[in-house]
Design an enzyme around this catalytic site. Structure first.
Site, PDB file in Angstrom:
ATOM      1  N   ALA A  73     -63.966  39.700 -73.754  1.00 25.19           N
ATOM      2  CA  ALA A  73     -64.803  39.131 -74.813  1.00 25.19           C
ATOM      3  C   ALA A  73     -65.969  38.456 -74.443  1.00 25.19           C
ATOM      4  CB  ALA A  73     -63.579  38.116 -75.578  1.00 25.19           C
ATOM      5  N   THR A  74     -65.705  37.984 -73.195  1.00 28.04           N
ATOM      6  CA  THR A  74     -66.851  36.817 -72.527  1.00 28.04           C
ATOM      7  C   THR A  74     -68.317  37.783 -72.635  1.00 28.04           C
ATOM      8  OG1 THR A  74     -65.653  35.374 -71.474  1.00 28.04           O
ATOM      9  CG2 THR A  74     -67.797  35.612 -70.726  1.00 28.04           C
ATOM     10  N   ASN A 153     -59.257  28.858 -80.906  1.00 28.80           N
ATOM     11  CA  ASN A 153     -58.167  29.200 -79.692  1.00 28.80           C
ATOM     12  C   ASN A 153     -57.535  27.777 -79.252  1.00 28.80           C
ATOM     13  OD1 ASN A 153     -61.087  28.418 -78.936  1.00 28.80           O
ATOM     14  ND2 ASN A 153     -60.018  27.976 -76.755  1.00 28.80           N
ATOM     15  N   GLN A 181     -58.905  35.292 -80.924  1.00 31.66           N
ATOM     16  CA  GLN A 181     -57.731  34.648 -81.303  1.00 31.66           C
ATOM     17  C   GLN A 181     -56.954  35.301 -82.715  1.00 31.66           C
ATOM     18  OE1 GLN A 181     -55.829  33.306 -79.248  1.00 31.66           O
ATOM     19  NE2 GLN A 181     -57.205  32.460 -77.690  1.00 31.66           N
ATOM     20  N   SER A 199     -60.443  41.025 -77.475  1.00 29.94           N
ATOM     21  CA  SER A 199     -60.161  41.144 -75.974  1.00 29.94           C
ATOM     22  C   SER A 199     -58.745  41.447 -76.142  1.00 29.94           C
ATOM     23  CB  SER A 199     -60.143  39.766 -75.653  1.00 29.94           C
ATOM     24  OG  SER A 199     -59.467  39.780 -74.246  1.00 29.94           O
ATOM     25  N   ALA A 200     -58.186  42.517 -75.073  1.00 31.50           N
ATOM     26  CA  ALA A 200     -57.062  43.249 -75.084  1.00 31.50           C
ATOM     27  C   ALA A 200     -55.837  42.337 -74.735  1.00 31.50           C
ATOM     28  CB  ALA A 200     -57.072  44.471 -74.142  1.00 31.50           C
ATOM     29  N   HIS A 201     -56.123  41.336 -73.804  1.00 32.73           N
ATOM     30  CA  HIS A 201     -55.114  40.413 -73.124  1.00 32.73           C
ATOM     31  C   HIS A 201     -54.741  39.385 -74.074  1.00 32.73           C
ATOM     32  CE1 HIS A 201     -56.878  36.618 -71.669  1.00 32.73           C
ATOM     33  NE2 HIS A 201     -58.163  37.234 -71.757  1.00 32.73           N
ATOM     34  N   THR A 240     -69.352  52.763 -65.422  1.00 30.33           N
ATOM     35  CA  THR A 240     -67.946  53.624 -65.384  1.00 30.33           C
ATOM     36  C   THR A 240     -66.794  52.937 -66.338  1.00 30.33           C
ATOM     37  OG1 THR A 240     -68.525  54.591 -63.447  1.00 30.33           O
ATOM     38  CG2 THR A 240     -66.244  54.877 -64.089  1.00 30.33           C
ATOM     39  N   CYS A 326     -59.787  28.529 -70.275  1.00 27.87           N
ATOM     40  CA  CYS A 326     -61.194  28.671 -69.436  1.00 27.87           C
ATOM     41  C   CYS A 326     -61.484  27.395 -68.883  1.00 27.87           C
ATOM     42  CB  CYS A 326     -62.174  29.159 -70.229  1.00 27.87           C
ATOM     43  SG  CYS A 326     -61.731  30.759 -70.639  1.00 27.87           S
TER      44      CYS A 326
END
Length: 380
Positions: A73-74, A153, A181, A199-201, A240, A326
């Site tokens: 996301a960043t 968040n 979030q 974001s995936a995580h 890639t 963060c």
């Protein structure tokens, strides 16, 4: 290792077992480069990426072609903001955001300010909400973009995204929302939104992969690429592709779409039980709105204790944080809570509890017992 109870799901989530299983073949037997167009190794990888793109798009009610994969996301936020700034190069530019945005947003705006952009940082009230009237009054003739997160968040507070989108549409402005979030936790949409970072995580997928939603079929400029070299992802993000990560992201999105509403109801009940018990302690208070917020988040201020000691003690048995992962290495109080009017001492003595798929009733009861014990001991 004897891990503590995990209540820091806003920092990150564990990969779902189904996600890991889906990813594994793309580290080994299906190791091809998705950009290799001339043989089956590349074709299989490309097909997997496109299937994942469809699944991620479905999660946020977008079209597959509107999803640009990034490293997280960043990067998506940097691409959206800096790319828009460059798209309007040579023009006078003004942007609107809020003091409670994630540091990835605030620091990126700080960077484009150095290059001449004007930025208005909207204040929030004591509940962490922005005034729509103040937002509208902040719009200038040269305003280019409004950037406001879907859900905070640290507090879980949800902004009135639909109304913000309508306002941006009426003024012909780009609306960018950090939905990191929110996506996969609550239903989100793309109507009236031009850019969205996810974001995936944060939704039981792997770390190191995210996406920027870029709306098609409108006249406003799209962000210009920030990473060059090969023209991948429609020329917007060269490099890639992380095929295993993208496959995992797609699987996580598919799972969340199926279970999100049911899980939100379950977690809200557990969250309310935790919150009710903690607020029964004297000199404690809820940070943020009681109503418009994520169902799995509670941010509680504990008066009469020293913040660093509180966090250290609580984390012996319950993994929590005082704010964004963060900024958790910083002893400074949360910028979000400071913007909401909390004094520095109370900001440092605030804990964010964020629940997730593995959270049980037993976890909540044990957390209540432990946090109560720690707070009462520290107040002696």
């Amino acid at each position: 290792m004897n891990y503590p109870i995990y209540l820091d799901y806003n920092a990150t989530t564990p990969c779902a077992s189904e996600v890991i299983e889906a990813m594994l073949p793309y580290f080994g037997s299906h190791f091809g480069n998705a950009a290799s167009k001339s043989h089956p190794y590349g074709w299989v990888a490309e097909n997997a990426v496109e299937e994942a793109r469809e699944k991620v798009a479905n999660l946020i009610c977008a079209k597959a072609k509107e999803i640009i994969f990034t490293s997280g996301a960043t990067e998506a936020i940097n691409l959206g903001i800096k790319g828009t700034f460059e798209a309007y190069s040579g023009e006078k530019q003004h942007y609107i955001t809020a003091l409670t945005e994630h540091k990835a947003v605030l620091d990126t705006f700080s960077e484009i300010e150095k290059s001449g952009a004007e930025v208005t940082y909207l204040p929030v009230d004591s509940k962490g909400t922005v005034s729509l009237e103040e937002l509208e009054n902040s719009i200038l003739p040269h305003t280019k973009l409004i950037c406001l997160m879907w859900a905070n968040n640290e507090t879980g507070v949800i902004h009135p995204v639909e109304k913000i989108a309508q306002l941006a549409e009426s003024k012909n402005l780009i609306f960018f929302t950090d939905a990191v979030q929110a996506a996969g936790k609550i239903p989100v949409f793309t109507k009236g939104i031009h850019l969205m970072a996810i974001s995936a995580h944060k939704l039981y997928g792997p770390k190191g992969v995210g996406a920027l939603y870029v709306r098609h079929n409108h006249d406003l400029p799209k962000p210009l690429a920030q990473i060059h070299g090969g023209g991948h992802e429609k020329g917007m993000r060269s490099g890639t592709l992380n095929v295993p990560g993208i496959v995992g992201f797609g699987k996580a999105a598919e799972l969340r779409l199926a279970e999100m509403n049911r899980e939100a109801d379950r977690l809200e009940i557990l969250r309310n039980r935790l919150e009710k018990g903690l607020l029964e302690l004297s000199d404690t208070s809820l940070n943020g709105s009681q109503l418009a917020r994520l169902p799995h988040v509670a941010n509680i201020a504990f008066g009469g204790v020293e913040g660093e000691e509180l966090l250290k003690k609580v984390n012996q048995k319950v993994a929590v944080s005082s704010g964004s992962a963060c900024t958790s290495i910083s002893p400074k109080p949360s910028h979000v809570l400071a913007a909401m009017g909390l004094n520095a001492d109370l900001g440092r003595a605030s804990i964010r509890f964020s629940l997730g798929k593995s959270t049980s009733e037993s976890d909540i009861e044990q957390t209540l017992d432990w946090v109560t014990k720690v707070v009462l001991e520290l107040r002696k």
